[in-house]
Design an enzyme around this catalytic site. Structure first.
Site, PDB file in Angstrom:
ATOM      1  N   ASP A 506      48.438  18.221   1.912  1.00 37.19           N
ATOM      2  CA  ASP A 506      49.206  17.706   0.774  1.00 37.19           C
ATOM      3  C   ASP A 506      48.563  17.403   0.077  1.00 37.19           C
ATOM      4  O   ASP A 506      47.178  16.430   0.024  1.00 37.19           O
ATOM      5  CB  ASP A 506      50.194  16.980   1.207  1.00 37.19           C
ATOM      6  CG  ASP A 506      51.393  16.520   1.032  1.00 37.19           C
ATOM      7  OD1 ASP A 506      51.295  17.506   0.229  1.00 37.19           O
ATOM      8  OD2 ASP A 506      52.773  16.253   1.463  1.00 37.19           O
ATOM      9  N   ASP A 576      59.566  21.022  -1.662  1.00 33.84           N
ATOM     10  CA  ASP A 576      60.682  20.128  -0.652  1.00 33.84           C
ATOM     11  C   ASP A 576      62.237  19.947  -0.365  1.00 33.84           C
ATOM     12  O   ASP A 576      62.813  19.115   0.358  1.00 33.84           O
ATOM     13  CB  ASP A 576      59.624  18.960  -1.030  1.00 33.84           C
ATOM     14  CG  ASP A 576      58.883  17.627  -0.680  1.00 33.84           C
ATOM     15  OD1 ASP A 576      58.473  18.100   0.049  1.00 33.84           O
ATOM     16  OD2 ASP A 576      58.473  17.114  -1.204  1.00 33.84           O
TER      17      ASP A 576
HETATM   18  C1  GLA Z   1      54.884  15.399   0.482  1.00 39.85           C
HETATM   19  C2  GLA Z   1      55.631  16.682   1.271  1.00 39.85           C
HETATM   20  C3  GLA Z   1      56.751  16.556   2.550  1.00 39.85           C
HETATM   21  C4  GLA Z   1      56.024  15.647   2.905  1.00 39.85           C
HETATM   22  C5  GLA Z   1      55.588  14.079   2.513  1.00 39.85           C
HETATM   23  C6  GLA Z   1      55.209  12.856   3.314  1.00 39.85           C
HETATM   24  O1  GLA Z   1      55.940  14.764  -0.330  1.00 39.85           O
HETATM   25  O2  GLA Z   1      55.434  17.564  -0.236  1.00 39.85           O
HETATM   26  O3  GLA Z   1      56.925  17.809   3.132  1.00 39.85           O
HETATM   27  O4  GLA Z   1      54.959  15.935   3.643  1.00 39.85           O
HETATM   28  O5  GLA Z   1      54.721  14.360   1.413  1.00 39.85           O
HETATM   29  O6  GLA Z   1      54.273  11.888   2.249  1.00 39.85           O
END
Ligand code: GLA
Length: 757
Positions: A506, A576
């Site tokens: 990430d 997301d």
């Molecule tokens: C980001 C990712 C999510 C999740 C969060 C965790 O926003 O896109 O899928 O992994 O971080 O903090």
């Protein structure tokens, strides 16, 4: 294989000649280069003067000499009695790699700040080379050499033309690379700069590609958005002046994607011309179409020159990333299918390249930070019984992280949560027959972390300026090898401590106060690009050292859905926003240039956490089935009814994934134009089968069924419908259509067509 030809020509012209201002007959000697892909021709010429002229880009023309298209004897500026001089030539002729400062006032591809404070350049042709296959791209740094992500090809799949240009005053050499693929309408471009002079200079701008189109009758397509609505298609006719998209955030970004297309005004999914441009890069990019005074279009793409500089010492080189140009004479749909084929075969690598990905369950939307070993095992037990194949432990397992505000950089297991240790948890999950995956955010550092206490200077920062927090974190200075080595070392310890088979990498904030404690003042503006090279370096090490691990990229959802990342990870978290209806646009926009098989797509709980919408469980599954497929919910807490649907969804995904992963996608609906329904079909390359999906956005009263025309089938083939049990010809299904009845808002349907002749 003869995809590229180089011909020496002598042409006679009977009018003015810019070089001599003479109006007698003159002879122009040139070397004409012609690149021929499956249905595309690209032609350029090195003129006697050494200027590299653009000749043609478009539908394949098996004519050996397109140099007649060049208007060397035309003068667009002055009445015929006047003589044409170099200035007018420079500002109107089509060029391959135009310089700044010598009379071409359109957008330049390259600019320097040299030792004398000058920025003008005059690059002229020196030599060329044609080779089979495609060279890899690399950037040498002080302490390592980084491979730059790019498409790859075997010797019998592509040919490469390398053209060397030189600026005599500074000694700058630019090698322009053009690779044409035999089986695809794709041409890639990249540029390598070498300082063959005696003094250092700063490169202030280096575009990877330029195309001077002969018309401005195009629409500009861009993919724009924000968090939770990435890659929304925008299309507008070109107008005079400059229209551009870019990123200045240090990553490719939610807001604009490093992809654009120029398409003819009449282009739709099925007809018209489309010229796609995708940059294989994950940092600041720039793409611009400029309509000139002569109603022509100059398109340029490359690393963003905003706040960019790179010092090139004598004998050192700089490699600019690759632009992937795809041409289609059969609409936007064909352009997308070419990108899908190219990226699936020639960009994505690793063990999962041609494999179905494990069906995963991710605990993020199920638990957020609130989980422990027992909770994860509970989820895994239920999930495995339903046929789910992998548990992914998301953010919150390390340091003392219970919220966004701590522990990034402290990649040690939080024993309080992961009671019993990571190996115990992974073993338990493995015992259930499931794989185990884990989340990292390797580029970040929390102010509240052991790492920050020990190395506050490792954060990207400008001394004397307050450091901006975003998501309560800072960004690590990945230009520094010691920083990368340290973080990678911690990751390896975790990966070696248990049977981990998947990583979600990430990246959750953009760069600010872009300065490095390790770079000299003169090199600080290199940090944007050095950062990206650092990320590539670690991803390269990770994928080489752990070839069995499936890597999924992610950046606050889909802020790094770019071709650079696809070189390392065969799948990327798309957004997301997991709501099935929002995903129609997001996935449609993403599929414009990226293969659906690379889109991270999950079934999540309702009401949806981002938009609060409730959709049928079946529709969530049908929409996620287009991508890598998985679940992002607490399977122990959803309704019995939803849970009971999971095995059927998994069976459906397993059945259709090979077709979706390897077949041709035809978009049928367009939610950007009509937001009441969407539909798409994946057709096997041999046209033997197809899977069609229809989604109704809002139910409608009293209209009866909808008639939808399918696409991509063999018109002469006969197909059995899984819905009706009837057999119809491909011609009937495509020309006349099928009647679709679904009932209710957000309802959907999947129909399988199998060849029956
Ligand atoms: C980001 C990712 C999510 C999740 C969060 C965790 O926003 O896109 O899928 O992994 O971080 O903090």
């Amino acid at each position: 294989m003869n995809l590229i030809t180089a011909k020496k020509l002598k042409k006679e012209y009977s009018q003015y000649r810019w070089q001599t201002n003479s109006n007698e007959i003159f002879t122009e000697e040139m070397t004409l280069f012609t690149l021929t892909g499956k249905d595309v021709t690209y032609s350029l010429a090195a003129l006697e003067s050494g200027h590299l002229a653009h000749v043609y880009y478009g539908k394949r023309a098996d004519d050996e000499d397109l140099s007649y298209l060049m208007r060397l004897n035309e003068n667009p500026y002055t009445p015929k009695v006047n003589k044409r001089d170099m200035g007018t030539f420079m500002d109107s002729a089509p060029f391959e790699y135009p310089c700044h400062g010598i009379g071409d006032y359109r957008e330049p591809t390259i600019m320097l700040m040299d030792s004398e404070g000058m920025s003008a350049l005059d690059l002229r042709f020196v030599s060329y080379e044609i080779t089979d296959g495609k060279p890899i791209l690399e950037q040498a740094l002080e302490d390592c050499t980084v491979r730059i992500p790019a498409t790859f090809a075997e010797k019998d799949e592509a040919q490469t033309l390398a053209i060397t240009l030189k600026d005599n005053r500074t000694g700058l050499t630019a090698v322009l690379y053009y690779t044409v693929f035999a089986e695809l309408d794709a041409i890639t471009r990249s540029v390598r700069l070498i300082n063959n002079g005696t003094k250092a200079f700063d490169v202030r701008r280096v575009m990877s590609a330029c195309v001077d189109f002969d018309s401005c009758d195009y629409d500009f397509i861009t993919l724009n958005g924000s968090w939770a609505r990435e890659r929304i298609i925008e299309r507008s006719p070109l107008h005079h002046g400059k229209q551009s998209v870019d990123s200045v955030k240090g990553e490719s970004s939610h807001q604009n994607n490093p992809f654009t297309a120029l398409v003819s005004h009449n282009a739709n999914e099925d007809i018209g011309e489309a010229f796609g441009f995708g940059l294989v890069y994950s940092g600041n990019f720039f793409a611009q179409a400029e309509v000139t005074q002569h109603k022509k279009t100059r398109f340029v793409m490359g690393i963003n020159h905003f706040d960019f500089s790179w010092t090139l010492e004598p004998q050192k080189s700089f490699t600019a990333p690759e632009v992937v140009m795809v041409y289609s004479s059969e609409g936007i749909g064909k352009m997308s299918r070419t990108y899908h084929d190219l990226y699936r075969r020639h960009l994505i690598r690793g063990e999962y390249k041609d494999k179905r990905r494990p069906i995963l369950i991710n605990n993020w939307e199920a638990t957020y930070f609130n989980f422990n070993t027992e909770k994860l095992i509970d989820i895994a037990k239920q999930a495995s019984a339903l046929g789910i194949e992998m548990l992914v432990m998301d953010d919150g397992w390390f340091g003392h992280r219970d919220s966004d505000n701590s522990s990034l950089g402290d990649w040690f297991v939080c024993e309080k949560k992961i009671n019993g240790g990571l190996k115990y948890l992974v073993d338990e999950v493995n015992k259930l027959g499931m794989k185990f995956g884990i989340w990292f955010e390797p580029e970040m550092i929390s102010p509240d972390s052991e790492l920050y206490k020990a190395h506050p200077d490792w954060a990207i920062q400008i001394n004397g300026m307050p450091l901006t927090q975003s998501r309560e974190q800072y960004v690590l200075d990945y230009s520094r090898k010691e920083v990368r080595d340290y973080i990678y070392g911690l990751m390896c310890k975790i990966l070696d401590s248990a049977n981990i088979e998947y990583i979600k990498w990430d990246m959750n904030r953009q760069l600010t106060e872009v300065g490095s404690n390790a770079l000299p003042a003169g090199r600080q503006r290199e940090l944007w690009h050095r950062y990206v090279l650092g990320v590539y370096d670690v991803m390269d090490r990770l994928t080489s050292d752990y070839p069995h691990i499936l890597l999924e990229n992610c950046s606050g959802g889909g802020a790094r859905f770019d071709a650079g990342m696809l070189f390392y990870s065969p799948q990327i978290w798309t957004s997301d926003d997991t709501d099935a209806i929002e995903r129609l646009k997001i996935q449609h926009g993403t599929s414009i240039c990226y293969p659906p098989s690379a889109m991270g797509a999950h079934v999540s709980d309702c009401p949806n956490h981002t938009v609060g919408r409730t959709t049928p469980f079946s529709t969530r599954g049908n929409v996620a089935m287009v991508g890598t497929f998985g679940y992002e919910l607490d399977v122990t807490r959803i309704s019995e009814q939803d849970r009971n649907e999971i095995p059927g969804q998994i069976e459906q995904f397993k059945k259709y994934n090979p077709l979706i992963r390897t077949g041709d996608q035809y978009r049928i609906g367009n939610v950007f134009e009509d937001n009441t329904w969407d539909a798409w079909i994946f057709v096997a390359k041999d046209k033997s089968e197809a899977v069609f999906t229809f989604v109704q956005v809002l139910g409608r009263p009293n209209y009866g069924s909808r008639r939808i025309k399918l696409k991509g089938l063999d018109p002469n083939g006969k197909y059995l419908s899984s819905e009706t049990g009837e057999i119809h010809t491909g011609a009937a299904l495509m020309n006349c259509g099928i009647n679709i009845t679904v009932h209710g808002d957000f309802s959907s349907k999947v129909i399988y067509f199998n060849r029956a002749d």
